[in-house]
Design an enzyme around this catalytic site. Structure first.
Site, PDB file in Angstrom:
ATOM      1  N   GLU A 167       0.852  -1.189   0.000  1.00  0.00           N
ATOM      2  CA  GLU A 167       0.000   0.000   0.000  1.00  0.00           C
ATOM      3  C   GLU A 167       0.884   1.234   0.000  1.00  0.00           C
ATOM      4  OE1 GLU A 167      -3.479   0.163   2.418  1.00  0.00           O
ATOM      5  OE2 GLU A 167      -3.678  -2.015   2.475  1.00  0.00           O
ATOM      6  N   CYS A 275      -3.478  -7.135   5.577  1.00  0.00           N
ATOM      7  CA  CYS A 275      -2.766  -8.322   5.060  1.00  0.00           C
ATOM      8  C   CYS A 275      -1.986  -9.075   6.132  1.00  0.00           C
ATOM      9  CB  CYS A 275      -1.827  -7.925   3.926  1.00  0.00           C
ATOM     10  SG  CYS A 275      -2.700  -7.470   2.422  1.00  0.00           S
ATOM     11  N   ARG A 345      -7.525  -0.618   8.713  1.00  0.00           N
ATOM     12  CA  ARG A 345      -7.811  -1.993   9.154  1.00  0.00           C
ATOM     13  C   ARG A 345      -6.715  -2.470  10.094  1.00  0.00           C
ATOM     14  NH1 ARG A 345      -8.477  -5.088   3.594  1.00  0.00           N
ATOM     15  NH2 ARG A 345      -6.815  -3.632   3.068  1.00  0.00           N
TER      16      ARG A 345
END
Length: 450
Positions: A167, A275, A345
């Site tokens: 990211e 992830c 997240r």
């Protein structure tokens, strides 16, 4: 499938991975059709906008989405699996595989649903390519399902091509990958994927051809290694706290050994995101199902060290304000799990902010890109439009996401806003000398005396 006509590509799932992959495939010169079951998401993408913040992605979309001025028109979107089946030669599955609620295992329902929905519309030769991170063994099962449901039968073939996006660097990682891994069962599947990735291959990206299980294992083992490296330096930070050492200097010294390397050796409040945490947990769960649980018991400790960092930051904050958090005013700089992203997240920063709030502190958060997502998860925290506003009246400032903006803050100006000049660096990226020069009490994780 004759390879005389140019390949047409579809991308199923237009979240973080899918939107990036679809735009990148159009950039590589292919006609691309992206599918999502959410009409709202499709409308957003058709406007050349993304549902998430990723540097360079909106511009890339607008360069190719049909209907934009000067766009190539090579990228379109739909909610119809029938249209996708008719259009595509190569279909990429890019849907999410979250952690199952209440357990470590991976939720495969989105992948299964995508394969089932697509398969029934595959009337001619096609290659379906999984990019989602899945438990090892999934590809074999899905290949059989595909052949069973597709009118084209065995002509509807499966391949596995794991993604390695970081990211904040997703566009670069897709267009100029550091490696391309393909799990295939036929020469034809390999050749098609060589055609898809012809541009990066011509630039010298390594192309690794494997069987299904190995391709599935590459992503989870890579993430497990990175998680282990982060938790290793954080374990060293715990020892440094106990022994009055300096983990930053320690990391620098061991990082010069090229067998170890400097990357991922920055001690702090640990890893998060969509992830690493879920992938290592799903890997442990799958190893257990395969009867190889002992091989990955070390990942339990990696996970445990990582979660402990958050609690440690809370304790350090409690100590800094004199033993009780009740009624204290705390400024938290950072809500996302990493900089150059709006992804909150499993964010360590937001987790720490939430814990401090639950223990009676008045917490005000500022993040350059993650405010809306943070507010949706933790509506009870306070949010400020700038670092300066977040720091107003604070008893302590916590630096929890290493945005460049925070490294460039003026400690003198911030000092005018706070009640007490006290800063805790949870990411070890602030310049201690600069802050101390402006009379700030400065403390960093893993550096009790630095």
């Amino acid at each position: 499938m004759a390879n005389t006509a140019p390949l047409r590509i579809t991308v199923i799932g237009t979240g973080y991975l899918g939107a990036t992959h679809a735009a990148a495939m159009a950039e590589l010169g292919f006609e691309v059709l992206g599918l999502d079951i959410s009409p709202e998401k499709i409308a957003l993408l058709e406007r050349g906008e993304t549902p998430m913040y990723e540097p360079g992605l909106d511009a890339l979309l607008r360069r190719h989405v049909a209907g934009h001025p000067d766009s190539s028109g090579r990228l379109r979107f739909t909610t119809s699996y029938e249209e996708v089946g008719e259009f595509g030669d190569v279909h990429f599955i890019c849907v999410n595989t979250p952690q199952k609620h209440g357990e470590y295992a991976c939720d495969m329902s989105y992948v299964d649903s995508a394969v089932d929905s697509l398969a029934v519309h595959l009337n001619r030769r096609a290659l379906v390519v999984g990019k989602s991170t899945v438990p090892v063994g999934s590809a074999q099962r899905l290949a059989a399902r595909l052949a069973e449901l597709a009118p084209a039968g065995e002509e509807a073939e499966l391949a596995w091509n794991p993604e390695f996006l970081r990211e904040g660097f997703a566009v670069k990682d897709t267009l100029h990958p550091d490696r391309i891994v393909v799990g295939v069962r036929s020469e034809r599947a390999e050749q098609l994927l060589r055609e898809v990735y012809a541009t990066p291959l011509a630039e010298g990206s390594p192309f690794v051809v494997t069987d299904f299980p190995t391709a599935e294992l590459v992503k989870t083992s890579a993430n497990s290694f990175l998680a282990t490296k982060i938790s290793f330096i954080n374990a060293m930070a715990e020892v440094c706290e106990a022994a009055d050492g300096d983990v930053v200097k320690l990391a620098e010294a061991i990082g010069y050994d090229d067998r170890i390397g400097k990357k991922f050796l920055r001690a702090g409040i640990g890893f998060g995101g969509g992830c690493l945490p879920k992938d290592i947990r799903a890997f442990m769960a799958r190893a257990g199902e395969l009867g190889a649980s002992e091989a990955l018991t070390f990942l339990r400790e990696v996970d445990s060290i990582n979660m402990r960092r958050r609690a440690q930051m809370v304790e350090l904050t409690r100590e800094a304000v004199g033993g009780t958090l009740l009624g204290t005013r705390i400024c938290v700089l950072g809500a996302t799990f990493k900089p150059d992203s709006d992804d909150v997240r499993d964010s360590p920063a937001l987790n720490v902010a939430g814990q401090l709030h639950l223990q009676g502190a008045q917490v005000t958060v500022y993040d350059p890109k993650g405010m809306d997502n943070a507010r949706a998860i933790f509506p009870t925290l306070r949010y400020a439009p700038s670092a300066l506003e977040a720091a107003r009246g604070a008893d302590v400032v916590l630096h929890l996401t290493e945005w460049r903006e925070f490294q460039e803050l003026d400690p003198a100006a911030l000092g005018e806003a706070v009640a007490v000049r006290r800063v805790l660096d949870g990411r070890n990226t602030l310049d201690a000398a600069l802050w101390r020069k402006e009379n700030w009490q400065f403390r960093a994780l893993g550096r009790p005396t630095a």
